[in-house]
Design a protein around this motif. Structure first.
Motif, short mmCIF file in Angstrom:
data_model
loop_
_atom_site.label_atom_id
_atom_site.label_comp_id
_atom_site.label_asym_id
_atom_site.label_seq_id
_atom_site.Cartn_x
_atom_site.Cartn_y
_atom_site.Cartn_z
N LEU A 258 43.79 7.93 78.24
CA LEU A 258 45.24 7.90 78.44
C LEU A 258 45.82 9.19 77.88
O LEU A 258 45.69 9.49 76.69
CB LEU A 258 45.87 6.70 77.73
N LEU A 259 46.44 9.97 78.77
CA LEU A 259 47.11 11.21 78.38
C LEU A 259 48.59 10.94 78.24
O LEU A 259 49.21 10.34 79.13
CB LEU A 259 46.87 12.29 79.43
N ALA A 260 49.18 11.38 77.11
CA ALA A 260 50.61 11.22 76.89
C ALA A 260 51.19 12.55 76.43
O ALA A 260 50.62 13.21 75.56
CB ALA A 260 50.89 10.14 75.85
N VAL A 261 52.31 12.93 77.03
CA VAL A 261 52.97 14.20 76.69
C VAL A 261 54.45 13.95 76.48
O VAL A 261 55.10 13.29 77.29
CB VAL A 261 52.79 15.25 77.82
N ASP A 262 54.97 14.47 75.36
CA ASP A 262 56.42 14.49 75.16
C ASP A 262 56.81 15.89 74.71
O ASP A 262 55.99 16.81 74.76
CB ASP A 262 56.87 13.41 74.16
N GLY A 263 58.04 16.07 74.28
CA GLY A 263 58.50 17.41 73.93
C GLY A 263 57.88 18.00 72.69
O GLY A 263 57.99 19.21 72.46
N GLU A 264 57.18 17.20 71.90
CA GLU A 264 56.61 17.68 70.65
C GLU A 264 55.10 17.80 70.68
O GLU A 264 54.53 18.67 70.01
CB GLU A 264 57.00 16.74 69.50
N LYS A 265 54.42 16.96 71.46
CA LYS A 265 52.96 16.92 71.36
C LYS A 265 52.32 16.37 72.63
O LYS A 265 52.99 15.77 73.48
CB LYS A 265 52.55 16.06 70.17
N VAL B 56 43.39 15.14 88.18
CA VAL B 56 43.73 15.61 86.83
C VAL B 56 44.19 17.06 86.87
O VAL B 56 45.09 17.46 86.13
CB VAL B 56 42.51 15.45 85.88
N SER B 57 43.62 17.85 87.75
CA SER B 57 44.05 19.25 87.90
C SER B 57 45.52 19.34 88.29
O SER B 57 46.26 20.18 87.77
CB SER B 57 43.19 19.96 88.96
N ASP B 58 45.98 18.44 89.19
CA ASP B 58 47.39 18.43 89.58
C ASP B 58 48.29 18.06 88.40
O ASP B 58 49.39 18.59 88.25
CB ASP B 58 47.61 17.44 90.73
N VAL B 59 47.82 17.12 87.57
CA VAL B 59 48.60 16.73 86.39
C VAL B 59 48.76 17.92 85.45
O VAL B 59 49.84 18.17 84.91
CB VAL B 59 47.93 15.55 85.67
N ILE B 60 47.68 18.68 85.26
CA ILE B 60 47.74 19.85 84.39
C ILE B 60 48.69 20.89 84.97
O ILE B 60 49.48 21.52 84.25
CB ILE B 60 46.34 20.44 84.18
N HIS B 61 48.64 21.08 86.30
CA HIS B 61 49.59 21.98 86.96
C HIS B 61 51.03 21.55 86.67
O HIS B 61 51.90 22.38 86.36
CB HIS B 61 49.36 21.98 88.48
N LEU B 62 51.28 20.25 86.75
CA LEU B 62 52.64 19.73 86.57
C LEU B 62 53.17 20.01 85.17
O LEU B 62 54.30 20.50 85.02
CB LEU B 62 52.66 18.22 86.85
N ASP C 67 58.69 12.61 79.25
CA ASP C 67 57.87 11.48 78.82
C ASP C 67 56.85 11.26 79.93
O ASP C 67 57.15 10.64 80.96
CB ASP C 67 58.71 10.23 78.60
N ALA C 68 55.66 11.83 79.75
CA ALA C 68 54.64 11.79 80.80
C ALA C 68 53.42 11.03 80.32
O ALA C 68 52.95 11.24 79.20
CB ALA C 68 54.24 13.21 81.19
N LYS C 69 52.93 10.15 81.16
CA LYS C 69 51.72 9.41 80.85
C LYS C 69 50.81 9.45 82.08
O LYS C 69 51.28 9.35 83.22
CB LYS C 69 52.02 7.96 80.47
N ALA C 70 49.51 9.58 81.83
CA ALA C 70 48.54 9.60 82.91
C ALA C 70 47.31 8.81 82.49
O ALA C 70 46.71 9.09 81.44
CB ALA C 70 48.15 11.03 83.26
N LYS C 71 46.96 7.80 83.28
CA LYS C 71 45.75 7.03 83.05
C LYS C 71 44.62 7.70 83.82
O LYS C 71 44.56 7.65 85.04
CB LYS C 71 45.95 5.59 83.52
N ILE C 72 43.73 8.34 83.07
CA ILE C 72 42.70 9.19 83.67
C ILE C 72 41.38 8.43 83.79
O ILE C 72 40.96 7.72 82.87
CB ILE C 72 42.49 10.45 82.81
N THR C 73 40.73 8.58 84.95
CA THR C 73 39.41 7.99 85.16
C THR C 73 38.44 9.07 85.61
O THR C 73 38.83 10.03 86.30
CB THR C 73 39.46 6.87 86.21
#
Length: 302
Positions: A103-110, A27-33, A78-84
């Protein structure tokens, strides 16, 4: 297989690149990204890689023109991450988060998070959304979160709440919302109907299936808080409390009107300095009160 990087428009003046990244990462790598320039999405919501642990199955799609100075609005994400197994004791002061399957989802607005996680060992359905900028039209909160679930007798004991005689879990909902220009607001509701309950200090109790509820509404601003409502409703129970809190949620002034608990029907005004009660005014009728503080044994005659 298909290339994760595709560049189009090579025979034109403007070129665009599309990147598709998949894999399993921390998850730390996802936050870095999602915090890489020009995105900076993580820091926009106050999220730091070192605050959390856990693993994530990642699926990220990025698209942007090949420009020397790339404006954020020109980038598509359009980023999605299934976190465990998400865990953190640093995201919220005083709150330990564990068992996060989200489930983490990120787009240009939120950025949004949905799923289940345990908060101080209480497992709750979780829904969170944070917008990166105010919408062009309409009204939307900058941040909002909703936690829903059931609180057990064991949870009540851990929280130190003065409730006894519980025979069934309590359905609860906690909702937080903050606007771009308005202060944060916190609302809590609990349905007390299914369970039996006792307040021994005031000789009050209810049976199972007798309708009852608890509500709390707080407005948080500049380190202080205003208690808009603390309401307890049920058989021979009608309590309405309002007041103000200083920083650290230390009470400053509290008013209970009405305070109907069993045979007691009174009004109360409490004032505090640095969280210590300095003045109390009571009016009305108190027919049933039990002092639960420990008593010193009487001295035996010699």
């Amino acid at each position: 297989g298909a290339s994760p990087v595709v560049i189009t428009g090579l025979d034109a003046d403007d070129q665009n690149i599309t990147i598709n990244l998949t894999g399993k990462n921390s998850v730390s790598d996802v936050i870095h990204l999602i915090d890489q320039p020009p995105l900076h999405y993580a820091r926009a919501v106050g999220l730091k890689p070192e605050q959390v642990t856990g693993m994530a199955e990642l699926d990220v799609k990025l698209g942007f023109p090949l420009l020397k100075d790339l404006p954020l609005k020109a980038m598509q994400i359009d980023a999605k991450a299934k976190i465990t197994d998400l865990a953190s004791d640093k995201l919220v002061p005083g709150l330990t988060i564990s068992q996060g399957n989200l489930l983490l989802a990120v787009d240009g607005e939120k950025m949004s998070v949905t799923g289940k996680a345990a908060y101080n060992d209480i497992l709750l359905e979780t829904s969170y959304q944070q917008r990166f900028s105010a919408p062009q039209t309409g009204i939307a909160p900058q941040a909002s979160a909703t936690l829903k679930g059931e609180v057990t007798t064991s949870d009540i004991t851990k929280l130190g709440l003065p409730l006894e005689g519980m025979t069934a879990p309590l359905p609860v909902t906690l909702h937080y919302e903050k606007g771009f220009t308005t202060p944060a607001a916190l609302q809590f509701t609990a349905d007390l109907t299914a369970t039996a309950l006792k307040l021994p200090m005031l000789n009050w109790e209810k049976s199972e299936k007798a309708p009852a509820s608890a509500k709390l509404a707080l407005v948080l601003e500049k380190g202080a808080a205003q208690l808009k409502q603390l309401a307890l409703q049920g058989p021979k129970l009608d309590v309405q409390v309002s007041g103000t809190f200083a920083s650290g949620l230390q009470p400053k002034s509290l008013t209970c009107k009405p305070c109907i608990i069993g045979r007691n029907d009174f009004r109360a005004k409490l004032d505090f300095i640095d969280g210590t009660l300095t003045e109390m005014a009571l009016t009305g009728v108190m027919l049933a009160y039990h002092d639960a503080s420990p008593k010193q044994p009487e001295a035996k005659p010699k």
